[in-house]
Design an enzyme around this catalytic site. Structure first.
Site, PDB file in Angstrom:
ATOM      1  N   ASP A   1      -2.022   6.633   6.225  1.00 46.01           N
ATOM      2  CA  ASP A   1      -3.039   5.685   5.762  1.00 46.01           C
ATOM      3  C   ASP A   1      -3.317   4.756   6.939  1.00 46.01           C
ATOM      4  O   ASP A   1      -2.460   3.976   7.336  1.00 46.01           O
ATOM      5  CB  ASP A   1      -2.481   4.908   4.556  1.00 46.01           C
ATOM      6  CG  ASP A   1      -3.416   3.794   4.075  1.00 46.01           C
ATOM      7  OD1 ASP A   1      -4.458   3.558   4.703  1.00 46.01           O
ATOM      8  OD2 ASP A   1      -3.068   3.159   3.051  1.00 46.01           O
TER       9      ASP A   1
ATOM     10  N   TRP B   1       0.835  -1.209   0.000  1.00 48.59           N
ATOM     11  CA  TRP B   1       0.000   0.000   0.000  1.00 48.59           C
ATOM     12  C   TRP B   1       0.866   1.254   0.000  1.00 48.59           C
ATOM     13  O   TRP B   1       0.538   2.239  -0.668  1.00 48.59           O
ATOM     14  CB  TRP B   1      -0.989  -0.017   1.176  1.00 48.59           C
ATOM     15  CG  TRP B   1      -1.896  -1.206   1.101  1.00 48.59           C
ATOM     16  CD1 TRP B   1      -1.963  -2.249   1.977  1.00 48.59           C
ATOM     17  CD2 TRP B   1      -2.852  -1.495   0.073  1.00 48.59           C
ATOM     18  NE1 TRP B   1      -2.888  -3.160   1.555  1.00 48.59           N
ATOM     19  CE2 TRP B   1      -3.452  -2.737   0.402  1.00 48.59           C
ATOM     20  CE3 TRP B   1      -3.262  -0.838  -1.096  1.00 48.59           C
ATOM     21  CZ2 TRP B   1      -4.445  -3.326  -0.395  1.00 48.59           C
ATOM     22  CZ3 TRP B   1      -4.255  -1.430  -1.896  1.00 48.59           C
ATOM     23  CH2 TRP B   1      -4.830  -2.646  -1.542  1.00 48.59           C
TER      24      TRP B   1
ATOM     25  N   LYS C   1     -12.226  -2.265   6.377  1.00 51.00           N
ATOM     26  CA  LYS C   1     -11.423  -3.156   7.207  1.00 51.00           C
ATOM     27  C   LYS C   1     -11.969  -3.197   8.644  1.00 51.00           C
ATOM     28  O   LYS C   1     -12.016  -4.230   9.261  1.00 51.00           O
ATOM     29  CB  LYS C   1      -9.958  -2.715   7.238  1.00 51.00           C
ATOM     30  CG  LYS C   1      -9.327  -2.450   5.863  1.00 51.00           C
ATOM     31  CD  LYS C   1      -9.054  -3.716   5.064  1.00 51.00           C
ATOM     32  CE  LYS C   1      -8.812  -3.462   3.592  1.00 51.00           C
ATOM     33  NZ  LYS C   1      -7.649  -2.655   3.274  1.00 51.00           N
TER      34      LYS C   1
HETATM   35  C1  LIG Z   1      -7.086  -2.119   1.899  1.00 53.36           C
HETATM   36  C2  LIG Z   1      -6.083  -1.051   1.996  1.00 53.36           C
HETATM   37  C3  LIG Z   1      -5.989  -0.006   1.046  1.00 53.36           C
HETATM   38  C4  LIG Z   1      -6.864   0.035  -0.187  1.00 53.36           C
HETATM   39  O1  LIG Z   1      -8.129   0.463   0.133  1.00 53.36           O
HETATM   40  P1  LIG Z   1      -9.257   0.681  -0.977  1.00 53.36           P
HETATM   41  O2  LIG Z   1     -10.354   1.284  -0.172  1.00 53.36           O
HETATM   42  O3  LIG Z   1      -9.585  -0.671  -1.539  1.00 53.36           O
HETATM   43  O4  LIG Z   1      -8.731   1.587  -2.019  1.00 53.36           O
HETATM   44  C5  LIG Z   1      -5.055   0.974   1.251  1.00 53.36           C
HETATM   45  N1  LIG Z   1      -4.229   0.965   2.314  1.00 53.36           N
HETATM   46  C6  LIG Z   1      -4.287  -0.015   3.236  1.00 53.36           C
HETATM   47  C7  LIG Z   1      -3.357   0.032   4.414  1.00 53.36           C
HETATM   48  C8  LIG Z   1      -5.206  -1.044   3.106  1.00 53.36           C
HETATM   49  O5  LIG Z   1      -5.266  -2.015   4.031  1.00 53.36           O
END
Ligand SMILES: *Cc1c(COP(=O)(O)O)cnc(C)c1O
Length: 356
Positions: A166, A99, A190
């Site tokens: 993030d 990511w 998540k």
């Molecule tokens: C799942 C995830 C993403 C991607 O998220 P989307 O909503 O599918 O774009 C980005 N960063 C992390 C840390 C993730 O776990």
């Protein structure tokens, strides 16, 4: 058979959030209408939006001077929305996995990107520490929990430049000092809601500094000025997020959640370390509380398929590791009950008796 949902995302949600979501699909807050069919500008939905934001602020203890946004596009949209709004000359990134790499790739289209530290040398099995942060960066970007590799920052970094994080996979799983961050974002699928809504916590004072033209939908200020209602927000995912946040508050908030999450993770890590058939992949001090990665121990590699099958027959769902790490990954998000972790541990012990 009872299912234990260890999926990495979309993922397990509190049972009451799912049930209240199901009820609202049939009759939303006594309106006689389905939540799937109501206007996002109805007073009933505006109340949901207001409460969701208020709970988010309360649970994370978000200080004054920040806005909370609920947008579409996923965390992946934030990979370019962040540099679009914030990157004028140069930004720093820490590369802790897939990511982070995706975020780095997007940022490069907008200006200079300096990768200040990376754990690429050991297949992202640790969190780099003690790296220097130049003071002339527009911002520093980190990924606090690496969903695929199972590593997580345990402290809020001290950064001399605006810190962007993030937090897709560890938001509200542990206390965070929001005042140390200038922007926090993540996909909600998540730990908070069904797929479709992205949260952004942004400090007002970092905006309006880049000279490039910002398309209306890309400009955070558009969404701030319109209370996340410039365009149609993801109505149903926001409704379920409110239910999840109510559940979290009822349980005692983030501090209490953190205690429970530590217990759950400890239970599984202890078993991984004890069990002869399995071993962990992440550096012990950086082990994630949310995504627990393990592989067959040396000499037991041939048992991979057999354990997948064994676990599946006992109700375990979503424990296949990401192809870049291999092995197994058990995601132990907020809503995963400790009983599910215990069921996986029992399963691992039973399996060990057969083979070691
Ligand atoms: C799942 C995830 C993403 C991607 O998220 P989307 O909503 O599918 O774009 C980005 N960063 C992390 C840390 C993730 O776990």
């Amino acid at each position: 058979m009872k299912k234990h949902n260890f999926s990495a995302g979309p993922a397990v949600l509190p049972q009451e959030a799912i049930e209240n979501g199901a009820k609202a699909v049939l009759d939303f807050d006594g309106t006689g209408l389905s939540i799937l069919t109501v206007s996002h500008r109805s007073k009933e939905f505006e109340a949901v939006m207001d409460e969701t934001e208020a709970l988010f602020r309360e649970l994370l203890n978000i200080p004054e001077g920040y806005h909370v946004l609920f947008l579409g596009g996923g965390a992946s949209t934030q990979f370019y929305m962040v540099p679009f709004n914030l990157l004028e000359t140069k930004a720093g990134y820490v590369n802790t996995g897939v990511w982070s790499k995706k975020a780095i790739k997007e940022a490069k289209a907008f200006g200079g990107v300096e990768v200040l530290a990376s754990s690429d040398d050991k297949n992202f099995s640790y969190i780099p520490k003690g790296f220097a942060i130049p003071s002339d960066l527009d911002y520093l970007h980190i990924t606090t929990n690496n969903t695929i590799f199972g590593t997580e920052y345990k402290v809020d970094l001290d950064s001399p430049v605006p810190l962007v994080a993030d937090m897709s996979s560890d938001i509200l799983s542990r206390p965070v000092d929001v005042s140390k961050y200038s922007l926090i974002y993540g996909g909600a699928q998540k730990n908070l809601a069904p797929a479709g809504v992205t949260f952004v916590i942004v400090k007002d004072s970092i905006l309006g500094k880049v000279t490039r033209h910002l398309p209306t939908m890309i400009d955070y200020r558009t969404h701030i000025e319109n209370g996340s209602m410039f365009n149609t927000p993801p109505v149903f995912p926001i409704f379920v997020m409110r239910e999840t946040l109510r559940w979290l508050k009822g349980l005692g908030g983030v501090e209490k959640m953190y205690e429970i999450n530590k217990k759950k993770a400890q239970l599984l890590y202890d078993e991984i370390d004890r069990n002869k058939v399995f071993k962990g992949t992440a550096a012990v001090e950086d082990r994630s509380l949310m995504n627990i990665c393990f592989v067959p121990a040396d000499g037991y590699e041939n048992l991979y398929d057999e354990f997948m099958d064994f676990a599946k027959k006992r109700g375990m769902v979503g424990i296949k590791g990401h192809r870049l790490v291999g092995g197994f990954r058990a995601s132990t998000y907020n809503a995963l009950p400790i009983e599910s972790v215990q069921a996986l541990v029992d399963c691992m012990q039973e399996f060990e008796k057969l083979h070691a």
